[in-house]
Motif scaffolding. Structure first.
Motif, PDB file in Angstrom:
ATOM      1  N   GLN A 174       0.810  -1.216   0.000  1.00  0.00           N
ATOM      2  CA  GLN A 174       0.000   0.000   0.000  1.00  0.00           C
ATOM      3  C   GLN A 174       0.842   1.265   0.000  1.00  0.00           C
ATOM      4  O   GLN A 174       0.562   2.215  -0.740  1.00  0.00           O
ATOM      5  CB  GLN A 174      -0.935   0.003   1.218  1.00  0.00           C
ATOM      6  CG  GLN A 174      -1.780   1.274   1.328  1.00  0.00           C
ATOM      7  CD  GLN A 174      -2.640   1.278   2.584  1.00  0.00           C
ATOM      8  OE1 GLN A 174      -2.649   0.317   3.351  1.00  0.00           O
ATOM      9  NE2 GLN A 174      -3.367   2.361   2.803  1.00  0.00           N
ATOM     10  N   TRP A 175       1.883   1.287   0.838  1.00  0.00           N
ATOM     11  CA  TRP A 175       2.622   2.526   1.054  1.00  0.00           C
ATOM     12  C   TRP A 175       3.971   2.574   0.340  1.00  0.00           C
ATOM     13  O   TRP A 175       4.480   3.664   0.073  1.00  0.00           O
ATOM     14  CB  TRP A 175       2.843   2.738   2.547  1.00  0.00           C
ATOM     15  CG  TRP A 175       1.577   3.000   3.300  1.00  0.00           C
ATOM     16  CD1 TRP A 175       0.845   2.101   4.012  1.00  0.00           C
ATOM     17  CD2 TRP A 175       0.887   4.246   3.395  1.00  0.00           C
ATOM     18  NE1 TRP A 175      -0.262   2.697   4.568  1.00  0.00           N
ATOM     19  CE2 TRP A 175      -0.261   4.026   4.203  1.00  0.00           C
ATOM     20  CE3 TRP A 175       1.126   5.534   2.897  1.00  0.00           C
ATOM     21  CZ2 TRP A 175      -1.159   5.032   4.519  1.00  0.00           C
ATOM     22  CZ3 TRP A 175       0.227   6.546   3.215  1.00  0.00           C
ATOM     23  CH2 TRP A 175      -0.901   6.296   4.000  1.00  0.00           C
ATOM     24  N   PHE A 176       4.564   1.423   0.079  1.00  0.00           N
ATOM     25  CA  PHE A 176       5.919   1.397  -0.479  1.00  0.00           C
ATOM     26  C   PHE A 176       5.973   0.532  -1.743  1.00  0.00           C
ATOM     27  O   PHE A 176       6.908  -0.253  -1.924  1.00  0.00           O
ATOM     28  CB  PHE A 176       6.913   0.894   0.562  1.00  0.00           C
ATOM     29  CG  PHE A 176       6.970   1.742   1.814  1.00  0.00           C
ATOM     30  CD1 PHE A 176       7.480   3.025   1.774  1.00  0.00           C
ATOM     31  CD2 PHE A 176       6.492   1.245   3.019  1.00  0.00           C
ATOM     32  CE1 PHE A 176       7.521   3.811   2.922  1.00  0.00           C
ATOM     33  CE2 PHE A 176       6.531   2.023   4.170  1.00  0.00           C
ATOM     34  CZ  PHE A 176       7.040   3.313   4.116  1.00  0.00           C
ATOM     35  N   ALA A 177       4.989   0.693  -2.592  1.00  0.00           N
ATOM     36  CA  ALA A 177       4.942  -0.100  -3.832  1.00  0.00           C
ATOM     37  C   ALA A 177       6.151   0.171  -4.717  1.00  0.00           C
ATOM     38  O   ALA A 177       6.620  -0.710  -5.446  1.00  0.00           O
ATOM     39  CB  ALA A 177       3.655   0.205  -4.599  1.00  0.00           C
ATOM     40  N   ALA A 185       7.915   7.470   2.899  1.00  0.00           N
ATOM     41  CA  ALA A 185       8.153   7.453   4.340  1.00  0.00           C
ATOM     42  C   ALA A 185       7.566   8.687   5.024  1.00  0.00           C
ATOM     43  O   ALA A 185       7.185   8.641   6.195  1.00  0.00           O
ATOM     44  CB  ALA A 185       9.647   7.351   4.630  1.00  0.00           C
ATOM     45  N   ARG A 186       7.475   9.778   4.299  1.00  0.00           N
ATOM     46  CA  ARG A 186       6.906  11.007   4.856  1.00  0.00           C
ATOM     47  C   ARG A 186       5.401  10.875   5.073  1.00  0.00           C
ATOM     48  O   ARG A 186       4.834  11.544   5.944  1.00  0.00           O
ATOM     49  CB  ARG A 186       7.204  12.187   3.926  1.00  0.00           C
ATOM     50  CG  ARG A 186       6.881  13.559   4.509  1.00  0.00           C
ATOM     51  CD  ARG A 186       7.193  14.663   3.520  1.00  0.00           C
ATOM     52  NE  ARG A 186       6.363  14.555   2.326  1.00  0.00           N
ATOM     53  CZ  ARG A 186       5.099  14.986   2.253  1.00  0.00           C
ATOM     54  NH1 ARG A 186       4.512  15.507   3.310  1.00  0.00           N
ATOM     55  NH2 ARG A 186       4.420  14.871   1.126  1.00  0.00           N
ATOM     56  N   ARG A 187       4.745   9.983   4.324  1.00  0.00           N
ATOM     57  CA  ARG A 187       3.288   9.854   4.402  1.00  0.00           C
ATOM     58  C   ARG A 187       2.825   8.624   5.171  1.00  0.00           C
ATOM     59  O   ARG A 187       1.731   8.611   5.738  1.00  0.00           O
ATOM     60  CB  ARG A 187       2.703   9.814   2.981  1.00  0.00           C
ATOM     61  CG  ARG A 187       2.878  11.110   2.203  1.00  0.00           C
ATOM     62  CD  ARG A 187       2.246  11.037   0.807  1.00  0.00           C
ATOM     63  NE  ARG A 187       2.969  10.122  -0.082  1.00  0.00           N
ATOM     64  CZ  ARG A 187       2.530   8.927  -0.431  1.00  0.00           C
ATOM     65  NH1 ARG A 187       1.371   8.486   0.045  1.00  0.00           N
ATOM     66  NH2 ARG A 187       3.229   8.162  -1.247  1.00  0.00           N
ATOM     67  N   ALA A 188       3.643   7.572   5.199  1.00  0.00           N
ATOM     68  CA  ALA A 188       3.224   6.311   5.824  1.00  0.00           C
ATOM     69  C   ALA A 188       3.323   6.399   7.351  1.00  0.00           C
ATOM     70  O   ALA A 188       4.292   6.949   7.885  1.00  0.00           O
ATOM     71  CB  ALA A 188       4.093   5.166   5.310  1.00  0.00           C
ATOM     72  N   PRO A 189       2.348   5.855   8.087  1.00  0.00           N
ATOM     73  CA  PRO A 189       2.408   5.900   9.558  1.00  0.00           C
ATOM     74  C   PRO A 189       3.484   4.965  10.117  1.00  0.00           C
ATOM     75  O   PRO A 189       3.657   3.845   9.654  1.00  0.00           O
ATOM     76  CB  PRO A 189       1.008   5.447   9.984  1.00  0.00           C
ATOM     77  CG  PRO A 189       0.484   4.665   8.831  1.00  0.00           C
ATOM     78  CD  PRO A 189       1.087   5.267   7.599  1.00  0.00           C
ATOM     79  N   VAL A 190       4.184   5.458  11.101  1.00  0.00           N
ATOM     80  CA  VAL A 190       5.245   4.714  11.789  1.00  0.00           C
ATOM     81  C   VAL A 190       4.708   4.269  13.150  1.00  0.00           C
ATOM     82  O   VAL A 190       3.888   4.962  13.762  1.00  0.00           O
ATOM     83  CB  VAL A 190       6.496   5.592  11.990  1.00  0.00           C
ATOM     84  CG1 VAL A 190       7.640   4.790  12.617  1.00  0.00           C
ATOM     85  CG2 VAL A 190       6.939   6.203  10.684  1.00  0.00           C
ATOM     86  N   ASP A 250       9.313 -16.593   6.537  1.00  0.00           N
ATOM     87  CA  ASP A 250       8.130 -17.205   5.923  1.00  0.00           C
ATOM     88  C   ASP A 250       7.377 -16.240   5.005  1.00  0.00           C
ATOM     89  O   ASP A 250       6.356 -16.602   4.410  1.00  0.00           O
ATOM     90  CB  ASP A 250       7.195 -17.787   6.988  1.00  0.00           C
ATOM     91  CG  ASP A 250       6.541 -16.722   7.882  1.00  0.00           C
ATOM     92  OD1 ASP A 250       6.442 -15.548   7.477  1.00  0.00           O
ATOM     93  OD2 ASP A 250       6.097 -17.089   8.992  1.00  0.00           O
ATOM     94  N   GLY A 251       7.853 -15.006   4.887  1.00  0.00           N
ATOM     95  CA  GLY A 251       7.258 -14.070   3.942  1.00  0.00           C
ATOM     96  C   GLY A 251       6.046 -13.320   4.440  1.00  0.00           C
ATOM     97  O   GLY A 251       5.432 -12.562   3.684  1.00  0.00           O
ATOM     98  N   SER A 252       5.679 -13.487   5.728  1.00  0.00           N
ATOM     99  CA  SER A 252       4.522 -12.764   6.256  1.00  0.00           C
ATOM    100  C   SER A 252       4.866 -11.334   6.649  1.00  0.00           C
ATOM    101  O   SER A 252       3.975 -10.533   6.941  1.00  0.00           O
ATOM    102  CB  SER A 252       3.935 -13.510   7.459  1.00  0.00           C
ATOM    103  OG  SER A 252       4.904 -13.656   8.480  1.00  0.00           O
ATOM    104  N   MET A 253       6.156 -11.022   6.647  1.00  0.00           N
ATOM    105  CA  MET A 253       6.628  -9.674   6.927  1.00  0.00           C
ATOM    106  C   MET A 253       7.780  -9.380   5.980  1.00  0.00           C
ATOM    107  O   MET A 253       8.506 -10.300   5.573  1.00  0.00           O
ATOM    108  CB  MET A 253       7.056  -9.549   8.394  1.00  0.00           C
ATOM    109  CG  MET A 253       7.337  -8.151   8.880  1.00  0.00           C
ATOM    110  SD  MET A 253       7.639  -8.094  10.673  1.00  0.00           S
ATOM    111  CE  MET A 253       5.961  -8.250  11.293  1.00  0.00           C
ATOM    112  N   VAL A 254       7.957  -8.115   5.618  1.00  0.00           N
ATOM    113  CA  VAL A 254       9.029  -7.759   4.689  1.00  0.00           C
ATOM    114  C   VAL A 254       9.995  -6.777   5.343  1.00  0.00           C
ATOM    115  O   VAL A 254       9.607  -5.949   6.173  1.00  0.00           O
ATOM    116  CB  VAL A 254       8.468  -7.148   3.380  1.00  0.00           C
ATOM    117  CG1 VAL A 254       7.636  -8.160   2.640  1.00  0.00           C
ATOM    118  CG2 VAL A 254       7.644  -5.899   3.664  1.00  0.00           C
ATOM    119  N   ASP A 255      11.253  -6.908   4.960  1.00  0.00           N
ATOM    120  CA  ASP A 255      12.291  -5.964   5.381  1.00  0.00           C
ATOM    121  C   ASP A 255      12.268  -4.799   4.396  1.00  0.00           C
ATOM    122  O   ASP A 255      12.587  -4.959   3.216  1.00  0.00           O
ATOM    123  CB  ASP A 255      13.654  -6.662   5.373  1.00  0.00           C
ATOM    124  CG  ASP A 255      14.752  -5.817   6.005  1.00  0.00           C
ATOM    125  OD1 ASP A 255      14.577  -4.587   6.104  1.00  0.00           O
ATOM    126  OD2 ASP A 255      15.786  -6.388   6.382  1.00  0.00           O
TER     127      ASP A 255
END
Length: 297
Positions: A174-177, A185-190, A250-255
């Motif tokens: 959604q945010w880092f396509a 990074a300026r728009r995505a919530p941290v 396992d691919g459920s989270m990305v770096d």
């Protein structure tokens, strides 16, 4: 001069509980009696020892007295146990950061607590602030990011915790396509732990030049809920490798930033003169921590 044990107990209880009323409930006396005992202790030393605020806090001389009383109580308990006059376990108060408690500490510490017959009370704070709790006399040892020991203490390196900037797969799409870039990074919530957490802001300032406050963020001040918030797509943030490594595999989270990481060095701070059981527990913790944490660079 001898320190009156009832007066010192009232002083410790007021600091630990944060109020005269709570100290009174702990000691099964009236708040007026707590206040009178602390006032008498202050008269004994000829100086104010407690700021009667909410929460109560020790003055400078009160802090030094608290440090002494903590250590003397432990030493007395240790002596009585060795003489066979007190078979109960000794309680130690340790300051640690949330991520340490949530990941590597308990498996490392539990065997030492059991073998030394120690009970523990954890006081949680940011790794940059646990050192202050030792200075204030509120704890007898701490895990801290501070390398230099305070006077009368030792600081032993434990190792480093590695953090990765991660997000859920859906959040990343959604945010880092187009990749982890400054404008995104300026728009995505941290996800930020609390107002003391500088890991996220330091990372974004270093790599994107984004000052704190130039991007949206959530506060989630508990280690496991912090990780769950990232997994559930509320935002992205830095997670200890221990909490995200399996999900990265396992691919459920990305770096979001492969090749970039934050290493947080940790040190064990304790008084030079301490009860033998606490000293042995600290030594066991140091040895075990160095086996599970990354080595210092």
């Amino acid at each position: 001069m001898q320190i009156d044990p009832r007066r010192s107990a009232a002083f410790i209880a007021a600091v630990d509980t944060g109020s005269l009323e709570a100290a009174a409930a702990q000691l099964s006396i009236s708040p007026s009696a707590v206040s009178q005992r602390i006032s008498a202790l202050e008269q004994d030393f000829g100086t104010p020892l407690l700021v009667r605020s909410r929460p109560c806090r020790p003055t400078g001389p009160g802090t030094r007295l608290l440090q002494f009383l903590r250590r003397s109580t432990l030493l007395e308990s240790e002596f009585l146990a060795e003489m066979g006059m007190d078979e109960g376990p000794v309680r130690v108060t340790l300051a640690v950061n949330n991520d340490t408690l949530a990941t590597w500490l308990l498996p490392v510490l539990a065997p030492a607590l059991a073998s030394e017959e120690l009970l523990v009370e954890f006081v949680l704070d940011n790794q940059g602030h646990t050192f202050a709790l030792l200075e204030q006399g509120r704890v007898v040892a701490c895990v801290s990011g501070e390398a230099a020991p305070m006077h009368g203490c030792t600081a032993s390196p434990l190792g480093q915790m590695r953090y990765r900037m991660v997000a859920s797969c859906g959040f990343a799409r959604q945010w880092f396509a187009d990749g982890f870039q400054r404008e995104s990074a300026r728009r995505a919530p941290v996800i930020v732990f609390d107002r003391k957490d500088s890991l996220q802001s330091a990372f974004l300032l270093k790599h994107f030049g984004l000052p704190e406050g130039s991007y949206p963020f959530h506060y989630v001040p508990a280690s496991d809920p912090f990780a769950r918030a990232i997994r559930q797509g509320m935002g992205y943030g830095l997670l200890p490798l221990e909490q995200c490594e399996a999900m990265l595999r396992d691919g459920s989270m990305v770096d979001l930033a492969p090749g970039l990481h934050v290493d947080v060095p940790l040190y064990w701070h304790a008084w030079r003169i301490q009860p033998p059981r606490l000293e042995r527990m600290g030594a066991a913790l140091i040895r075990a921590a160095r086996e599970v944490l990354l080595p210092m660079t």
